[in-house]
Design an enzyme around this catalytic site. Structure first.
Site: not given
Length: 474
Positions: A241, A288
């Site tokens: 991303h 993350h």
């Protein structure tokens, strides 16, 4: 402390899931980790819990990793790195390929101490979902794409940040791509659009392959709250991303500045805002660590430095070389085959095939358009392109193009999915009754994704613009 030791300490510190949890708490996200049956031993933490792509679930001692006092698992063995992608989840257990059962993935666990009070692992206090809570409770965004796990409720105290970072994370999802790229092609600049797609394909391909080669787990939960569950079965390093959120705005900026008339600070500022929003959203979502995002950003910068100067040559080859269609198909298919050998089946492998198929379809359509003289690029004498003033009529025309075109793409995808999955399963000799199980077969998933999204990509550049020209919407 030596320089090498300092770098190592910084590297490990940026991986710490407690930083993610602390940032989430600062932003008003509070986990509600459910109580588990008696922990036994007077409240000591279960020392045989394993990471499952960032979640901690009960497992056997032979497959367990030791959990430290802070609730973070130590380095996993090669066997414990096996993904949840090879398992089938039910409401009570998860059955692995080895036939063993484990507790299902959750957003966290709260163990009971000797007094019967709930104690959250990882130093995170359990938050009540009682009606007097100052915030509102929500479920994670979308179920896990592989297991169907919906996760557990959590409390949101700042809804503005919740919506802002939800927008940021959607900028890296399929729903955004299937509208953004067509809008760019149909309403703004097809020349820039097809080159941005080339950059996106290479950045995402390298990111997905690197993620599976490195094989790092998602941040541990607890202490992290899983605001999103969809990608929880995939590996974590680097954040794709973050890579997409860096590649798209900055390639757009470098490709359009000097080609379109707009101030440099505005273009650079918008690119930075886009990148920061996407990168920070991945930490907010609990998907993350800080290190995943930082490495994703830097990795993309390196790829752009190498690939952007080569765009003219690659684009010219795709458009003019006689055998370009054959090369496009073989290269994209070969890359897909290579990526599928890196690991067992996972959602990231299917996403890689989808990206490669889209890129191949768009490249083939660009070659066909060039041969037929459709969508010609503006000549040098027409540059820089002026920014057309917005009007109600122009906005309406752009909206009609987007709506009609996206309907065509959705219809293409639906029809191709229906036809392709049945055909491929029949050719491979796999039952198509359970589509999810069939798609975990490499021989089904690769051609299925490649053909379906190749057709979608082809129609973005060829069929839809041709439809516009015949309906006077060009």
């Amino acid at each position: 402390m030596t320089k090498r030791s300092w770098i190592r300490e910084l590297w490990l510190d940026l991986q710490d899931p407690h930083h993610v949890a602390h940032f989430q708490e600062m932003c008003g996200v509070h986990g509600s980790f459910s109580l588990s049956p008696g922990a036994g031993g007077g409240g000591e933490l279960d020392q045989t819990r394993t990471h499952n792509n960032g979640s901690i679930s009960g497992g056997s001692e032979t497959k367990g990793s030791v959990v430290s006092e802070g609730g973070e698992g130590q380095k996993l063995t090669s066997q414990t790195r096996r993904r949840i992608g090879a398992s089938t989840t039910t409401s009570t257990t998860t059955t692995t390929t080895d036939g063993e059962t484990e507790n299902p993935t959750t957003n966290g666990t709260v163990l009971t101490n000797a007094t019967g009070e709930g104690v959250a692992t990882g130093g995170v206090k359990p938050h009540s979902l009682a009606g007097n809570s100052p915030g509102s409770t929500v479920k994670p965004l979308r179920k896990n794409s592989l297991t169907g796990d919906a996760g557990h409720e959590f409390r949101i105290d700042n809804r503005l940040l919740y919506y802002l970072f939800t927008l940021g994370t959607e900028l890296g999802n399929e729903s955004f791509y299937i509208t953004f790229y067509p809008f760019l092609m149909w309403n703004l600049d097809a020349f820039v659009g097809r080159r941005v797609v080339m950059v996106w394909v290479w950045v995402m391909y390298l990111g997905q392959c690197t993620k599976d080669l490195v094989g790092w787990q998602r941040p541990a939960s607890p202490p992290v709250v899983k605001v999103e569950m969809f990608y929880n079965s995939e590996y974590s390093m680097p954040s794709t991303h973050a890579m997409s959120g860096t590649a798209l705005p900055f390639s757009l900026f470098f490709l359009t500045y000097g080609r379109w008339e707009y101030p440099f600070p505005i273009g650079l500022g918008l690119a930075l805002i886009w990148t920061v929003l996407v990168c920070v959203s991945r930490i907010y979502m609990g998907m993350h660590s800080i290190l995943d995002v930082v490495v994703g950003f830097l990795y993309t910068v390196l790829i752009l430095l190498v690939f952007l100067p080569a765009l003219d040559a690659v684009d010219g080859f795709y458009l003019t070389y006689r055998y370009a269609p054959l090369v496009i198909v073989l290269v994209h298919l070969g890359l897909g085959l290579f990526s599928f050998t890196l690991d067992t089946w996972s959602t990231s492998r299917g996403d890689t095939a989808q990206i490669l198929g889209t890129g191949a379809g768009m490249a083939l359509a660009s070659h066909v358009n060039h041969l037929l003289g459709l969508l010609p690029d503006p000549g040098p004498e027409q540059l820089p392109l002026p920014m057309t003033p917005l009007s109600a009529g122009l906005l309406a025309l752009m909206g009609v193009r987007l709506a009609l075109g996206v309907l065509v793409l959705l219809a293409t995808r639906a029809v191709m999915k229906k036809v392709t999955i049945t055909l491929v399963c029949r050719l491979i000799g796999v039952s198509s009754e359970d589509v999810r199980a069939a798609r975990q077969n490499m021989g089904v998933e690769l051609p299925y994704r490649y053909i379906v999204y190749g057709a979608v990509g082809f129609n973005v550049i060829f069929l839809v613009p041709l439809l516009f020209s015949h309906t006077r919407l060009s």
